[in-house]
Every structure is written in structure tokens, then in C-alpha cells.
Design a protein around this motif. Sequence first.
Motif, short mmCIF file in Angstrom:
data_model
loop_
_atom_site.label_atom_id
_atom_site.label_comp_id
_atom_site.label_asym_id
_atom_site.label_seq_id
_atom_site.Cartn_x
_atom_site.Cartn_y
_atom_site.Cartn_z
N ALA A 63 -32.49 1.53 6.02
CA ALA A 63 -31.88 1.72 4.71
C ALA A 63 -31.25 3.11 4.66
CB ALA A 63 -32.93 1.59 3.61
N VAL A 64 -30.01 3.16 4.26
CA VAL A 64 -29.31 4.44 4.14
C VAL A 64 -28.97 4.65 2.68
CG1 VAL A 64 -27.30 5.76 4.86
CG2 VAL A 64 -28.36 4.16 6.45
N ASP A 65 -29.29 5.81 2.18
CA ASP A 65 -29.07 6.12 0.77
C ASP A 65 -27.91 7.10 0.67
OD1 ASP A 65 -29.19 6.56 -1.91
OD2 ASP A 65 -31.12 7.57 -1.89
N PHE A 66 -26.86 6.72 -0.03
CA PHE A 66 -25.71 7.58 -0.21
C PHE A 66 -25.69 8.22 -1.60
CE2 PHE A 66 -24.22 4.88 3.25
CZ PHE A 66 -23.74 5.84 4.11
N THR A 67 -26.85 8.43 -2.17
CA THR A 67 -26.94 9.03 -3.49
C THR A 67 -26.42 10.45 -3.45
OG1 THR A 67 -28.90 7.71 -3.94
CG2 THR A 67 -28.53 9.60 -5.36
#
Length: 99
Positions: A63-67
Motif C-alpha cells: 500500500a502506497v499513501d500519497f497523502t
Amino acid sequence: MIDAIVFKYRTGIPWTDLPEHFGSWKGVHNRLRKWAADGTWKRVFTALLAQADAEGDLDWVVAVDFTVVRAHQHAAGARKRGRWPASRTIMRLGVLAAG
């Protein structure tokens, strides 16, 4: 020993609040530190991963979070305290009108 370490991290309690049936909290803490320093935890984790992979129990999910989190304008280099440096030129209204 492992039960005590798992209990501590699952509950989030301080080391000193570890229940007495696990033994001395200092002993548990020191063992955790020694095992981390000598690579025991790494070997245990690697062996468990290899066993789970061999049994087909691993399902890798990435899972990659681009927040984007922005800092408040005052946190982005604004002066923290005190007066402005003396090198800054400030003209008073009276000086401006007299000139």
C-alpha cells in the motif's frame, strides 16, 4: 519471555507496569534489547517468513499513501521570537514627511 514482550507491545503499557507473572520487567526488557542487538529477532522473523511462504500462507499487499500534509504558514520558516534584525531598514512616518 516472548509472551511478556508481546503483552507489553500489544497493550502499550510502560515496562514498569508489566504484570508480575511475567517476571521482572527489567529482565524482560534487557532480554529484548540483547536479542535485538545480537540479531535474534531478525533470524526469528526470517525463519517465520520462510515457513509461511513455504506453506503458502503469505499474501503480499503493498500500500502506497500519497497523502500530502502541509505545514502551517508559521511553521515554514517564520521568525520564532524576538525583534527583527537591526539590519532591516525601518522608516518612520515623521522622517518620511519631513524629507
